[in-house]
Design a protein around this motif. Structure first.
Motif, PDB file in Angstrom:
ATOM      1  N   GLU A  97       0.853  -1.187   0.000  1.00 15.48           N
ATOM      2  CA  GLU A  97       0.000   0.000   0.000  1.00 15.48           C
ATOM      3  C   GLU A  97       0.886   1.233   0.000  1.00 15.48           C
ATOM      4  N   GLY A 100      -2.016   5.994  -3.801  1.00 17.27           N
ATOM      5  CA  GLY A 100      -3.272   5.464  -4.305  1.00 17.27           C
ATOM      6  C   GLY A 100      -3.246   3.971  -4.570  1.00 17.27           C
ATOM      7  N   PHE A 101      -2.110   3.326  -4.402  1.00 17.63           N
ATOM      8  CA  PHE A 101      -2.000   1.902  -4.679  1.00 17.63           C
ATOM      9  C   PHE A 101      -2.490   1.075  -3.495  1.00 17.63           C
ATOM     10  N   ARG A 102      -3.279   0.043  -3.803  1.00 17.09           N
ATOM     11  CA  ARG A 102      -3.756  -0.903  -2.803  1.00 17.09           C
ATOM     12  C   ARG A 102      -3.490  -2.320  -3.302  1.00 17.09           C
ATOM     13  N   ASP A 120      -4.060   1.035  -8.598  1.00 13.79           N
ATOM     14  CA  ASP A 120      -4.375   2.428  -8.277  1.00 13.79           C
ATOM     15  C   ASP A 120      -5.649   2.796  -9.040  1.00 13.79           C
ATOM     16  N   LYS A 122      -7.510   5.539  -9.081  1.00 17.39           N
ATOM     17  CA  LYS A 122      -7.534   6.868  -9.683  1.00 17.39           C
ATOM     18  C   LYS A 122      -6.714   6.909 -10.965  1.00 17.39           C
ATOM     19  N   GLN A 123      -5.519   6.353 -10.931  1.00 16.95           N
ATOM     20  CA  GLN A 123      -4.648   6.369 -12.103  1.00 16.95           C
ATOM     21  C   GLN A 123      -4.955   5.231 -13.062  1.00 16.95           C
ATOM     22  N   SER A 209       0.683   8.293 -14.683  1.00 15.27           N
ATOM     23  CA  SER A 209       0.757   6.873 -14.345  1.00 15.27           C
ATOM     24  C   SER A 209       2.196   6.391 -14.274  1.00 15.27           C
ATOM     25  N   ALA A 212       3.766   7.710 -11.046  1.00 21.18           N
ATOM     26  CA  ALA A 212       3.295   6.980  -9.870  1.00 21.18           C
ATOM     27  C   ALA A 212       3.919   5.596  -9.796  1.00 21.18           C
TER      28      ALA A 212
END
Length: 226
Positions: A97, A100-102, A120, A122-123, A209, A212
């Motif tokens: 995590e 925005g990454f899970r 992610d 959002k991205q 992207s 990120a």
């Protein structure tokens, strides 16, 4: 699918050292559906069959991506990971995590061979990180990574580059509605361990992207300190 080096992609010319990348047969296509050599069909063969011309949007997307590779595993939007996957055999960690990454998936394939997939929302970016034993030369392993990518990419070119000790490769997958997905691979070796990432995102979101994803990878594969 032909393979371009970094500067061949950016400048739009072939490098003499680059060779065509020969992917394995496409899955799900019976031999009778595949194109037969002209000798078998009774037609005269004159040289090699020409590949279809590359589509301009695919070339532009991969050219833009290649300019980011010169930065290596860097990114400006670093968010400290808040959860880690511990790879005990190598003593390194992969984030579960960050920003925005899970985490979407964790897998164990064998002794010391593990992966973590992050998403992610959002991205709309997926990153899968792998750590596994190095059993052969890095260049040979990278060639297999590119061949694997060629199975999911729908058109050329295949581009690749080496920055320092890190190998980069990419190609594109075209979806309905003409949306391009960029398929990207990153590979490097530390001692007896290989560290790899597979990254997928939509071409229109390339800048954000890629930033990120590289920010995430720049904090992965290091000695664990969770």
């Amino acid at each position: 699918m032909k393979r371009w080096g970094l500067f061949g992609c950016v400048m739009g010319c072939w490098l003499a050292a680059c060779q065509p990348q020969k992917p394995a047969d496409a899955p799900g296509i019976a031999p009778s559906q595949q194109q037969k050599p002209k000798e078998e069909s009774g037609q005269e063969t004159v040289g090699e069959a020409e590949e279809p011309p590359f589509k301009e949007d695919a070339v532009q997307a991969l050219g833009a991506l290649a300019t980011f590779w010169a930065l290596g595993l860097q990114g400006s939007s670093k968010n400290a990971p808040t959860s880690w996957h511990v790879h005990a055999a190598s003593g390194t960690c992969m984030p579960k995590e960050s920003g925005g990454f899970r985490v979407a998936n964790e897998r164990v394939y064998g002794p010391g061979d593990e992966s973590v997939t992050l998403w992610d929302e959002k991205q709309k970016t997926e990153v899968t990180m792998y750590t596994y034993p190095a059993t052969r030369a890095l260049d040979a392993e990278f060639d297999d990574v590119l061949a694997s990518m060629a199975q999911t990419c729908t058109e050329g070119p295949m581009v690749s580059a080496v920055q320092g000790d890190t190998h980069f490769g990419a190609c594109v997958r075209r979806l309905e509605g003409d949306l391009l997905l960029i398929e990207q691979a990153v590979l490097f070796q530390r001692a007896k361990w290989l560290h790899k990432a597979r990254i997928t995102f939509a071409a229109p979101a390339l800048g954000d992207s890629q930033d990120a994803a590289m920010s995430l990878l720049s904090q992965a594969f290091a000695p664990c300190n969770p």
